[in-house]
Design an enzyme around this catalytic site. Structure first.
Site, PDB file in Angstrom:
ATOM      1  N   ASP A   1       0.617  -0.820   0.239  1.00 45.67           N
ATOM      2  CA  ASP A   1      -0.273   0.053   0.337  1.00 45.67           C
ATOM      3  C   ASP A   1       0.993   1.586  -0.236  1.00 45.67           C
ATOM      4  OD1 ASP A   1      -3.168   0.189   0.851  1.00 45.67           O
ATOM      5  OD2 ASP A   1      -1.955   2.787   1.127  1.00 45.67           O
TER       6      ASP A   1
ATOM      7  N   HIS B   1     -10.473  -5.511  -3.892  1.00 45.51           N
ATOM      8  CA  HIS B   1      -8.886  -5.586  -2.660  1.00 45.51           C
ATOM      9  C   HIS B   1      -9.073  -6.334  -1.159  1.00 45.51           C
ATOM     10  CE1 HIS B   1      -9.993  -1.534  -2.869  1.00 45.51           C
ATOM     11  NE2 HIS B   1      -9.218  -1.750  -1.139  1.00 45.51           N
TER      12      HIS B   1
ATOM     13  N   HIS C   1      -6.889  -6.076   1.816  1.00 43.93           N
ATOM     14  CA  HIS C   1      -5.995  -4.952   3.055  1.00 43.93           C
ATOM     15  C   HIS C   1      -5.198  -6.424   3.295  1.00 43.93           C
ATOM     16  CE1 HIS C   1      -6.769  -0.830   2.268  1.00 43.93           C
ATOM     17  NE2 HIS C   1      -7.811  -1.506   2.250  1.00 43.93           N
TER      18      HIS C   1
HETATM   19  P1  AMP Z   1      -9.729   1.534   0.016  1.00 44.30           P
HETATM   20  O1  AMP Z   1      -9.509   2.314   0.477  1.00 44.30           O
HETATM   21  O2  AMP Z   1     -10.084   0.559   1.078  1.00 44.30           O
HETATM   22  O3  AMP Z   1     -10.157   1.244  -0.869  1.00 44.30           O
HETATM   23  O4  AMP Z   1      -7.797   1.066   0.131  1.00 44.30           O
HETATM   24  C1  AMP Z   1      -7.340   1.446  -0.971  1.00 44.30           C
HETATM   25  C2  AMP Z   1      -6.261   1.764  -0.725  1.00 44.30           C
HETATM   26  O5  AMP Z   1      -5.827   1.791  -2.024  1.00 44.30           O
HETATM   27  C3  AMP Z   1      -5.449   2.440   0.441  1.00 44.30           C
HETATM   28  O6  AMP Z   1      -4.623   2.178   1.546  1.00 44.30           O
HETATM   29  C4  AMP Z   1      -4.623   3.255  -0.788  1.00 44.30           C
HETATM   30  O7  AMP Z   1      -3.356   3.890  -0.028  1.00 44.30           O
HETATM   31  C5  AMP Z   1      -3.826   2.501  -1.657  1.00 44.30           C
HETATM   32  N1  AMP Z   1      -3.718   3.673  -2.536  1.00 44.30           N
HETATM   33  C6  AMP Z   1      -4.121   4.209  -3.631  1.00 44.30           C
HETATM   34  N2  AMP Z   1      -3.304   4.324  -4.286  1.00 44.30           N
HETATM   35  C7  AMP Z   1      -2.352   3.559  -4.472  1.00 44.30           C
HETATM   36  C8  AMP Z   1      -1.077   3.154  -5.693  1.00 44.30           C
HETATM   37  N3  AMP Z   1      -1.145   3.807  -6.610  1.00 44.30           N
HETATM   38  N4  AMP Z   1      -0.494   1.743  -4.520  1.00 44.30           N
HETATM   39  C9  AMP Z   1      -0.356   1.322  -3.991  1.00 44.30           C
HETATM   40  N5  AMP Z   1      -1.554   1.700  -2.876  1.00 44.30           N
HETATM   41  C10 AMP Z   1      -2.506   2.769  -3.291  1.00 44.30           C
END
Ligand code: AMP
Ligand code: ZN
Length: 114
Positions: free
Chosen positions: A32, A100, A102
């Site tokens: 992340d 996704h 986490h």
């Molecule tokens: P959610 O808020 O559960 O949809 O999780 C989305 C996650 O994606 C968050 O924890 C962000 O920090 C992560 N995220 C967003 N853009 C990127 C990226 N380009 N590379 C890695 N993680 C990302």
């Protein structure tokens, strides 16, 4: 299959870089960008599926595989405990609408999460 406006689809295609730690024909896992724990990995299908309710019955094996990959990665990283969670829809805390899980670990988790 893929949505060009979706950030995770762009990671899958290689258009946007990510710290990938696992990949097979169906799944990728990467660190992340804004880690919320010492270990914070996202496990995602390569196919653009917006969220859990969009998973079709015939894709149940994919879901199982994502969880198993998450668990194997956590065990490989040697964390003492971990949490695997899918924020679902805005009220569930989802901000990226490409399914996704986490994987969070490496610190004491608290319950309930905020
Ligand atoms: P959610 O808020 O559960 O949809 O999780 C989305 C996650 O994606 C968050 O924890 C962000 O920090 C992560 N995220 C967003 N853009 C990127 C990226 N380009 N590379 C890695 N993680 C990302
Ligand atoms: Zn996508």
């Amino acid at each position: 299959m893929s949505d060009p406006s979706c950030i995770f689809c762009r990671i899958v295609s290689g258009e946007i870089p990510a710290k990938k730690i696992y990949e097979d024909e169906q799944i990728i896992a990467f660190h992340d960008l804004e880690p919320q724990a010492p270990l914070h990995i996202l496990i995602t299908p390569k196919e653009h599926i917006p969220d859990l309710p969009h998973v079709k019955v015939e894709q149940e094996e994919l879901l199982g595989k994502m969880l198993l990959v998450g668990s194997r990665l956590a065990e490989g990283e040697g964390v003492k405990g971990y949490r695997i969670v899918a924020n679902t829809r805005s009220q569930g805390g989802q901000t990226v609408f490409h399914l996704h899980f986490h994987l969070l670990g490496g610190r004491q988790m608290t319950w309930p999460p905020g």
